[in-house]
Design a protein around this motif. Structure first.
Motif, PDB file in Angstrom:
ATOM      1  N   VAL A 176     -26.770 -12.830  23.703  1.00  0.00           N
ATOM      2  CA  VAL A 176     -27.886 -11.620  23.270  1.00  0.00           C
ATOM      3  C   VAL A 176     -27.140  -9.888  23.685  1.00  0.00           C
ATOM      4  CG1 VAL A 176     -29.902 -10.516  23.996  1.00  0.00           C
ATOM      5  CG2 VAL A 176     -29.837 -12.771  23.642  1.00  0.00           C
ATOM      6  N   PRO A 177     -26.617  -9.942  24.874  1.00  0.00           N
ATOM      7  CA  PRO A 177     -25.816  -8.812  25.050  1.00  0.00           C
ATOM      8  C   PRO A 177     -24.726  -8.322  24.177  1.00  0.00           C
ATOM      9  CG  PRO A 177     -25.437  -9.900  26.857  1.00  0.00           C
ATOM     10  CD  PRO A 177     -26.366 -10.878  26.223  1.00  0.00           C
ATOM     11  N   ALA A 178     -23.891  -9.604  23.812  1.00  0.00           N
ATOM     12  CA  ALA A 178     -22.797  -9.189  22.841  1.00  0.00           C
ATOM     13  C   ALA A 178     -23.304  -8.799  21.624  1.00  0.00           C
ATOM     14  CB  ALA A 178     -21.864 -10.556  22.825  1.00  0.00           C
ATOM     15  N   ALA A 179     -24.241  -9.573  21.079  1.00  0.00           N
ATOM     16  CA  ALA A 179     -24.681  -9.329  19.926  1.00  0.00           C
ATOM     17  C   ALA A 179     -25.448  -7.837  19.536  1.00  0.00           C
ATOM     18  CB  ALA A 179     -25.742 -10.530  19.237  1.00  0.00           C
ATOM     19  N   LEU A 180     -26.129  -7.380  20.579  1.00  0.00           N
ATOM     20  CA  LEU A 180     -26.690  -6.199  20.648  1.00  0.00           C
ATOM     21  C   LEU A 180     -25.730  -5.045  20.397  1.00  0.00           C
ATOM     22  CD1 LEU A 180     -29.778  -6.684  22.969  1.00  0.00           C
ATOM     23  CD2 LEU A 180     -29.927  -6.358  20.358  1.00  0.00           C
ATOM     24  N   LEU A 181     -24.817  -5.368  21.417  1.00  0.00           N
ATOM     25  CA  LEU A 181     -23.765  -4.168  21.675  1.00  0.00           C
ATOM     26  C   LEU A 181     -22.723  -4.115  20.126  1.00  0.00           C
ATOM     27  CD1 LEU A 181     -22.597  -1.898  23.497  1.00  0.00           C
ATOM     28  CD2 LEU A 181     -20.930  -3.611  24.055  1.00  0.00           C
ATOM     29  N   ALA A 182     -22.529  -5.177  19.646  1.00  0.00           N
ATOM     30  CA  ALA A 182     -21.852  -5.299  18.255  1.00  0.00           C
ATOM     31  C   ALA A 182     -22.754  -4.699  17.247  1.00  0.00           C
ATOM     32  CB  ALA A 182     -21.494  -6.950  18.004  1.00  0.00           C
TER      33      ALA A 182
END
Length: 354
Positions: free
Chosen positions: A94-100
């Motif tokens: 979740v955090p990786a996909a949001l920031l990307a």
């Protein structure tokens, strides 16, 4: 300055390519590496964009190279989003996909200056839709993976339960026969003959184990075990093992599918085993195997009990058989009769109108 910005813009694009490579060629390590590398690529991308805006350099001053690198970087981040959503644990994805996704939508100010805030929002939304689509594709593929894993797990469970049913139905019968012969040999009769029958029952139990282990070792589906001819043999063995005699009545011979015949054999074996366990005082056992109206009927009655048979803890013979019978469109009923207990089953045959 222009060369420096080209070099700076190439860094997040390079990391994004590494993310895609990890997701594609390192499946054993991608659960942890994918989120970390995706966060690194997204962080570098946002840093480059923020540095360009903070430096006061006019967007597009570095030429078309920055734009090409930016589009490649955004495409790489979108692929990384799809990979991380599909493969990484949720708490990391979740955090990786949001920031990307934010980084993929925010690179546009490197190449042009929007005429209005609305144009800025529109450009970011356009690239953000690509990131959202990539996340949706990754989530769909993740759902397919979960369904496939569940299907494999369900298949293994069904196979384990079926093998457990085979062991319960056949081993319990053979072992109870061994016990009956051993008891009879110590009380009356010929001890050597009792030992011979115990040995024969033990050999049958070992054959059942060997067949089960062979299926497990070679990943073979369990095949039919037993047939209608085996019912007569089982009745003879039961009569020879104790005081009760099985009176077998059979109808005219008709074609019975192997699966139906094997199930009929299992029903008789389970019924005889339950009589030996729960009705040791039975003296009369009536077994009927007939095919009236294109239906295979099995009826097994004894005079050794006056109520419901006692069930041992963990027993699952009759419930499992009832489920198998219902799966073939038949019915299995066990109930008390005036002088004992009765087990009746009806199995439809292919030529049956029902």
């Amino acid at each position: 300055m222009n060369v420096l910005w080209v070099v700076a813009a190439s860094l997040p694009a390079s990391v994004a390519v590494v993310v895609v490579a990890v997701g594609s060629f390192l499946p054993r390590r991608r659960d942890r590496l994918l989120p970390a590398l995706t966060l690194a690529a997204a962080g570098l991308s946002l840093a480059v964009t923020a540095g360009l805006l903070a430096s006061g350099v006019r967007p597009g001053a570095a030429g078309g190279a920055v734009g090409v690198l930016g589009m490649a970087e955004s495409a790489g981040l979108m692929v990384a989003i799809g990979l991380v959503v599909r493969h990484a644990p949720v708490r990391r994805a979740v955090p990786a996909a949001l920031l990307a996704g934010l980084a993929a939508a925010a690179w546009v100010p490197r190449v042009f200056t929007p005429a209005s805030p609305l144009e800025t929002v529109g450009a970011g939304a356009f690239w953000g839709l690509g990131a959202l689509l990539a996340a949706a594709v990754g989530a769909y593929l993740r759902l397919l993976d979960v369904r496939r894993e569940r299907a494999v797990a369900d298949t293994r469970t069904v196979l384990r339960l079926r093998l457990a049913g085979d062991l319960h139905d056949f081993l319990a019968h053979d072992i109870s026969e061994m016990v009956a012969h051993a008891q009879a040999g110590t009380v009356a009769g010929d001890p050597l003959e009792a030992l011979r029958r115990v040995e024969a029952a033990g050999q049958r139990a070992l054959s059942t184990l060997d067949r089960t282990l062979d299926m497990l070792h070679h990943d073979r589906p369990p095949g039919p075990a037993g047939d209608l001819a085996g019912i007569a043999e089982a009745a003879e063995r039961f009569s020879a093992a104790g005081p009760a005699r099985v009176r077998l009545r059979t109808g005219p011979t008709v074609a019975v599918p192997a699966e139906t015949a094997a199930l009929a054999y299992r029903i008789v074996i389970e019924g005889l085993t339950n009589i030996r366990r729960h009705a040791p005082r039975a003296r009369r056992i009536d077994l009927s195997v007939t095919t009236p109206g294109g239906v295979l009927e099995i009826t097994l009655a004894n005079d050794g009990v006056s109520g419901a048979p006692r069930r041992r803890r963990g027993g699952s013979g009759l419930p499992s058989l009832a489920a198998l019978v219902a799966g073939q469109g038949g019915e299995l009923v066990a109930h008390a009769v005036p002088d004992g207990w009765s087990l009746a089953a009806r199995l439809p045959l292919p030529q049956s109108p029902g």
